[in-house]
Design an enzyme around this catalytic site. Structure first.
Site, PDB file in Angstrom:
ATOM      1  N   THR A  20       0.824  -1.201   0.000  1.00  0.00           N
ATOM      2  CA  THR A  20       0.000   0.000   0.000  1.00  0.00           C
ATOM      3  C   THR A  20       0.863   1.259   0.000  1.00  0.00           C
ATOM      4  O   THR A  20       0.544   2.256  -0.621  1.00  0.00           O
ATOM      5  CB  THR A  20      -0.921   0.022   1.247  1.00  0.00           C
ATOM      6  OG1 THR A  20      -1.626  -1.206   1.334  1.00  0.00           O
ATOM      7  CG2 THR A  20      -1.917   1.164   1.194  1.00  0.00           C
ATOM      8  N   SER A 115       6.235   3.607   8.786  1.00  0.00           N
ATOM      9  CA  SER A 115       5.077   4.328   9.303  1.00  0.00           C
ATOM     10  C   SER A 115       4.744   3.979  10.748  1.00  0.00           C
ATOM     11  O   SER A 115       5.554   4.142  11.640  1.00  0.00           O
ATOM     12  CB  SER A 115       3.894   4.079   8.376  1.00  0.00           C
ATOM     13  OG  SER A 115       2.829   4.883   8.749  1.00  0.00           O
ATOM     14  N   HIS A 116       3.538   3.449  10.934  1.00  0.00           N
ATOM     15  CA  HIS A 116       3.052   3.179  12.285  1.00  0.00           C
ATOM     16  C   HIS A 116       3.520   1.828  12.815  1.00  0.00           C
ATOM     17  O   HIS A 116       3.210   1.478  13.947  1.00  0.00           O
ATOM     18  CB  HIS A 116       1.524   3.202  12.256  1.00  0.00           C
ATOM     19  CG  HIS A 116       0.981   2.281  11.202  1.00  0.00           C
ATOM     20  ND1 HIS A 116       1.080   2.581   9.870  1.00  0.00           N
ATOM     21  CD2 HIS A 116       0.409   1.067  11.288  1.00  0.00           C
ATOM     22  CE1 HIS A 116       0.559   1.591   9.162  1.00  0.00           C
ATOM     23  NE2 HIS A 116       0.149   0.655   9.996  1.00  0.00           N
ATOM     24  N   LYS A 128      10.361   4.034   0.582  1.00  0.00           N
ATOM     25  CA  LYS A 128       9.311   4.437  -0.347  1.00  0.00           C
ATOM     26  C   LYS A 128       9.868   5.500  -1.276  1.00  0.00           C
ATOM     27  O   LYS A 128      10.659   6.356  -0.845  1.00  0.00           O
ATOM     28  CB  LYS A 128       8.180   5.002   0.519  1.00  0.00           C
ATOM     29  CG  LYS A 128       7.066   5.633  -0.184  1.00  0.00           C
ATOM     30  CD  LYS A 128       5.930   5.828   0.797  1.00  0.00           C
ATOM     31  CE  LYS A 128       5.937   7.246   1.313  1.00  0.00           C
ATOM     32  NZ  LYS A 128       4.634   7.755   1.633  1.00  0.00           N
ATOM     33  N   ASP A 279       1.908   9.617  14.067  1.00  0.00           N
ATOM     34  CA  ASP A 279       2.521   8.284  14.003  1.00  0.00           C
ATOM     35  C   ASP A 279       4.023   8.334  13.731  1.00  0.00           C
ATOM     36  O   ASP A 279       4.635   9.405  13.768  1.00  0.00           O
ATOM     37  CB  ASP A 279       1.825   7.447  12.930  1.00  0.00           C
ATOM     38  CG  ASP A 279       2.136   7.957  11.527  1.00  0.00           C
ATOM     39  OD1 ASP A 279       2.357   9.171  11.387  1.00  0.00           O
ATOM     40  OD2 ASP A 279       2.175   7.142  10.585  1.00  0.00           O
ATOM     41  N   ASP A 281       5.993   8.283  11.111  1.00  0.00           N
ATOM     42  CA  ASP A 281       6.563   9.200  10.122  1.00  0.00           C
ATOM     43  C   ASP A 281       5.783  10.503   9.977  1.00  0.00           C
ATOM     44  O   ASP A 281       6.023  11.280   9.049  1.00  0.00           O
ATOM     45  CB  ASP A 281       6.692   8.511   8.759  1.00  0.00           C
ATOM     46  CG  ASP A 281       5.351   8.058   8.207  1.00  0.00           C
ATOM     47  OD1 ASP A 281       4.450   7.764   9.001  1.00  0.00           O
ATOM     48  OD2 ASP A 281       5.209   7.998   6.974  1.00  0.00           O
ATOM     49  N   ASP A 283       2.601  11.290   9.312  1.00  0.00           N
ATOM     50  CA  ASP A 283       1.536  11.587   8.349  1.00  0.00           C
ATOM     51  C   ASP A 283       0.142  11.277   8.883  1.00  0.00           C
ATOM     52  O   ASP A 283      -0.852  11.740   8.331  1.00  0.00           O
ATOM     53  CB  ASP A 283       1.781  10.916   6.986  1.00  0.00           C
ATOM     54  CG  ASP A 283       1.958   9.416   7.072  1.00  0.00           C
ATOM     55  OD1 ASP A 283       1.852   8.860   8.188  1.00  0.00           O
ATOM     56  OD2 ASP A 283       2.216   8.790   6.021  1.00  0.00           O
ATOM     57  N   ARG A 284       0.052  10.492   9.960  1.00  0.00           N
ATOM     58  CA  ARG A 284      -1.279  10.190  10.512  1.00  0.00           C
ATOM     59  C   ARG A 284      -1.620  11.135  11.658  1.00  0.00           C
ATOM     60  O   ARG A 284      -0.723  11.725  12.260  1.00  0.00           O
ATOM     61  CB  ARG A 284      -1.317   8.760  11.053  1.00  0.00           C
ATOM     62  CG  ARG A 284      -1.112   7.729   9.994  1.00  0.00           C
ATOM     63  CD  ARG A 284      -1.311   6.343  10.556  1.00  0.00           C
ATOM     64  NE  ARG A 284      -1.224   5.376   9.478  1.00  0.00           N
ATOM     65  CZ  ARG A 284      -1.797   4.188   9.488  1.00  0.00           C
ATOM     66  NH1 ARG A 284      -2.485   3.798  10.535  1.00  0.00           N
ATOM     67  NH2 ARG A 284      -1.676   3.365   8.467  1.00  0.00           N
ATOM     68  N   THR A 346      -7.781   2.346  -1.157  1.00  0.00           N
ATOM     69  CA  THR A 346      -6.918   2.654  -0.014  1.00  0.00           C
ATOM     70  C   THR A 346      -5.495   2.919  -0.497  1.00  0.00           C
ATOM     71  O   THR A 346      -4.971   2.170  -1.313  1.00  0.00           O
ATOM     72  CB  THR A 346      -6.927   1.460   0.958  1.00  0.00           C
ATOM     73  OG1 THR A 346      -8.239   1.354   1.494  1.00  0.00           O
ATOM     74  CG2 THR A 346      -5.921   1.645   2.078  1.00  0.00           C
ATOM     75  N   GLU A 365      -8.572   9.518   4.824  1.00  0.00           N
ATOM     76  CA  GLU A 365      -8.813   8.087   4.931  1.00  0.00           C
ATOM     77  C   GLU A 365      -9.178   7.735   6.358  1.00  0.00           C
ATOM     78  O   GLU A 365      -8.747   8.406   7.309  1.00  0.00           O
ATOM     79  CB  GLU A 365      -7.552   7.321   4.569  1.00  0.00           C
ATOM     80  CG  GLU A 365      -7.114   7.485   3.143  1.00  0.00           C
ATOM     81  CD  GLU A 365      -5.963   6.552   2.823  1.00  0.00           C
ATOM     82  OE1 GLU A 365      -6.224   5.470   2.286  1.00  0.00           O
ATOM     83  OE2 GLU A 365      -4.816   6.880   3.150  1.00  0.00           O
ATOM     84  N   SER A 367      -7.966   5.487   7.979  1.00  0.00           N
ATOM     85  CA  SER A 367      -6.766   5.026   8.684  1.00  0.00           C
ATOM     86  C   SER A 367      -5.983   6.202   9.280  1.00  0.00           C
ATOM     87  O   SER A 367      -4.765   6.230   9.224  1.00  0.00           O
ATOM     88  CB  SER A 367      -5.894   4.216   7.738  1.00  0.00           C
ATOM     89  OG  SER A 367      -5.610   4.960   6.558  1.00  0.00           O
ATOM     90  N   LYS A 378      -0.468  12.554   3.308  1.00  0.00           N
ATOM     91  CA  LYS A 378      -1.308  12.965   4.422  1.00  0.00           C
ATOM     92  C   LYS A 378      -0.407  13.638   5.442  1.00  0.00           C
ATOM     93  O   LYS A 378       0.801  13.444   5.431  1.00  0.00           O
ATOM     94  CB  LYS A 378      -2.060  11.777   5.005  1.00  0.00           C
ATOM     95  CG  LYS A 378      -1.222  10.575   5.396  1.00  0.00           C
ATOM     96  CD  LYS A 378      -2.161   9.432   5.728  1.00  0.00           C
ATOM     97  CE  LYS A 378      -1.427   8.184   6.197  1.00  0.00           C
ATOM     98  NZ  LYS A 378      -0.923   7.377   5.068  1.00  0.00           N
ATOM     99  N   ARG A 498      -9.106  -6.502   7.586  1.00  0.00           N
ATOM    100  CA  ARG A 498      -9.769  -5.308   8.099  1.00  0.00           C
ATOM    101  C   ARG A 498     -11.248  -5.388   7.745  1.00  0.00           C
ATOM    102  O   ARG A 498     -11.593  -5.661   6.586  1.00  0.00           O
ATOM    103  CB  ARG A 498      -9.184  -4.047   7.472  1.00  0.00           C
ATOM    104  CG  ARG A 498      -7.687  -3.865   7.682  1.00  0.00           C
ATOM    105  CD  ARG A 498      -7.333  -2.387   7.599  1.00  0.00           C
ATOM    106  NE  ARG A 498      -5.909  -2.139   7.448  1.00  0.00           N
ATOM    107  CZ  ARG A 498      -5.012  -2.226   8.427  1.00  0.00           C
ATOM    108  NH1 ARG A 498      -5.371  -2.611   9.627  1.00  0.00           N
ATOM    109  NH2 ARG A 498      -3.746  -1.943   8.207  1.00  0.00           N
TER     110      ARG A 498
END
Ligand code: G16
Length: 545
Positions: A20, A115-116, A128, A279, A281, A283-284, A346, A365, A367, A378, A498
């Site tokens: 993703t 990420s998380h 990435k 989170d 990195d 972005d959340r 997603t 999103e 998430s 994000k 999920r």
């Protein structure tokens, strides 16, 4: 400095297909000889013009970040790149990296993050590639990189001393300039163009207590500069502000399960008026009022409905987009505003074309991701600042803002149930079995509800026409409720199922009720229809958000 370049023979790894969001694996996988190098060589080879290319480089500070950055520097030098722009200490939040790519008009960037996911020798690592628009590479490019990893036979790397990542300044390695910059400056400057910092500062200065949990991840330095510096909040407003290689042993995922202490504090009788977290990195985001949790789907809808309170969005929004499993709360706002609302698969990469084409201004999103056209990722702190600007403009508690929103638009009650680390074959079999039964479901009754549609979501990008299939199984009911099943594309061990649950209500009595109690009937129905226990051996989800 002159450099000695070698060409190192290698053999392909068969598991380098990005998910993703980039390539995420156990750290130990990345520590294997040649593993990172192979993937980086394929990223560099995918650049339309590798010789003389300029890239942004940084990561979330997790274990192996610094080593990976030194390797990438040496490979960039050996591959003829002209410039690397690197955050001090090797740190860059994902949205800050996106901004730097755009501001410096580079050929893209490499972001090191899982990420998380937890970090450390027994945790995860990730890499990435972002394109010149600042956004995650679209599938066309990630698939080309993956194809290249399958036939790679050699990579190029220079023998040089490590660059001092902590010292701001420039170093030359052959034809490559390595520029280490302050990681926060440009981002903080951008935020001040979007939000009314004076208004927020005055509002917070009125004795209001907020807390921000950086979860020992990348946002610590950004949050300290912005909240405790520019906005004048007292020291201690930012929790866990020191980025640590193992995130202090925590799981840097800002949700009700993993930001426990924050949630407890916000639900205490004398808790702060506003709380938020970001989170690994950056972005959340998670947004909390006093004794109130804002679902990410509602957060997007509220920001869309009130966008014009923020200076950066004063002229209104062009449109909104949300990922398919995200609730339709934003759709209702878009309808009222008379703007388009897009439903994408997603993955933030699917918003890129819509943002570039000016079709949308805001997107989000379920998430815990919210963002806008200011970058192409994000953005956790952006969302927190947007909420603060909104609170300062409205001078009402978070809970009241949500209740008023629901009075106008109705409430899309929402929850996600995750079954983590289940057996991959079992999870696949569940999806295959359910997928095969969907075509016959429309019009039938399930759990006392009539099925309006049941399908496997496919998306055609309205800008470039590319098609993405098998993006989640949906069962929608005539009463507006919906169940979606997907396998996560970001896990690193086994599979994560999920289950996304949504139900619409415009009965004011439901605005006071707990989401999980309201959703209980469709949660049981979801478990039964998909035979979750049969295929996964689990009778309860591991995480509910
Ligand atoms: C990534 C993607 C998001 C996605 C999330 C969950 O976020 O960028 O678009 O919604 O993963 O994906 P999945 O359901 O496939 O696990 P992040 O914050 O992990 O980069």
């Amino acid at each position: 400095m002159d450099i000695e370049i070698s060409t190192v023979a290698t053999t392909p790894f068969d598991d380098q297909r990005p998910g993703t969001s980039g390539l995420r694996k156990a750290t130990k996988v990345f520590q294997q000889p040649h593993y990172l190098e192979n993937f980086v060589q394929c990223i560099l080879d995918s650049l339309p013009q590798k010789a003389g290319a300029r890239l942004v480089l940084g990561g979330d500070g997790r274990f192996h970040n610094r080593e990976a950055i030194q390797t990438i520097i040496r490979m960039a030098a050996a591959n003829g790149l002209a410039e690397l722009i690197i955050g001090q200490g090797g740190i860059l939040s994902t949205p800050a990296a996106s901004h730097l790519i755009r501001k410096n008009a580079t050929d893209g960037g490499i972001i090191l993050s899982a990420s998380h996911n937890p970090g450390g020798p027994d945790g995860d690592f990730g890499i990435k590639f972002n394109t010149p628009n600042g956004g995650p590479a679209p599938e066309k490019i990630t698939e080309a990189i993956y194809a290249a990893t399958k036939t790679l036979s050699a990579y190029r790397i220079a023998a040089t001393d490590p660059i001092d990542l902590d010292r701001i300044g420039e170093t030359t390695l052959g034809g490559l300039t390595v520029r280490v910059i302050d990681a926060v400056d440009d981002y903080a400057e951008l935020m001040q163009t979007l939000f009314d910092f004076d208004l927020i500062r005055d509002y917070l200065g009125d004795g209001r207590r907020m807390v921000f949990d950086a979860m020992h991840a990348v946002t610590g330095p950004y949050a300290r500069r912005i909240f405790e510096g520019l906005l004048g909040c007292p020291e201690g407003t930012v929790w866990n502000g020191e980025p640590l290689p193992d995130f202090g042993g925590g799981h840097p995922d800002p949700n009700l399960a993993h930001a426990k202490k924050l949630v407890e504090t916000m639900y205490a009788e004398d808790g702060p008026f506003f709380g938020a977290a970001s989170d690994g990195d950056g972005d959340r985001n998670m947004i909390l009022g006093h004794r109130f949790f804002v679902t990410p789907s509602d957060s997007l809808a509220v920001l869309a409905a009130n966008a014009t309170i923020a200076p950066g969005y004063r002229d209104g929004i062009a449109g909104v987009a949300r990922s398919m499993p995200t609730s339709a709360a934003a759709d209702r706002v878009a309808e009222k505003l008379g703007v388009d609302c897009y439903e994408t698969p997603t993955g933030w990469k699917f918003f890129g074309n819509l943002l570039d084409a000016g079709r949308i201004t805001l997107c989000g999103e379920e998430s815990f991701g919210t963002g806008s056209d200011h970058v192409r990722e994000k953005d956790g702190l952006w969302a927190v600042l947007f909420w603060l600007n909104l609170l300062a403009a409205k001078r009402k508690p978070v809970a009241e803002i949500l209740r008023e929103h629901w009075q106008t638009y109705g409430r899309n009650v929402y929850a996600r149930h995750d079954y983590e680390e289940v057996d991959s074959d079992g999870a696949r079999a569940l999806m295959d079995d359910l997928g095969a039964r969907l075509p016959a479901m429309a019009g039938t009754r399930l759990g006392g509800r009539t099925v309006a549609y049941a399908d496997d979501f496919a998306y055609t990008d309205p800008v470039d026409g590319s098609v993405s299939e098998h993006q989640g199984l949906r069962i929608g009911f005539e009463d507006g409720s919906r169940i979606v099943f997907r396998l996560s594309g970001t896990g690193t061990s086994g599979a994560t199922l999920r289950v996304y649950l949504e139900q619409f209500t415009d009965d004011p009595a439901d605005y006071e009720r707990d989401a999980h109690a309201l959703l209980e009937p469709i949660a049981s129905l979801a478990a039964e229809v998909a035979k979750i226990e049969h295929y996964t051996g689990r009778d309860t989800p591991s995480v509910i958000t």
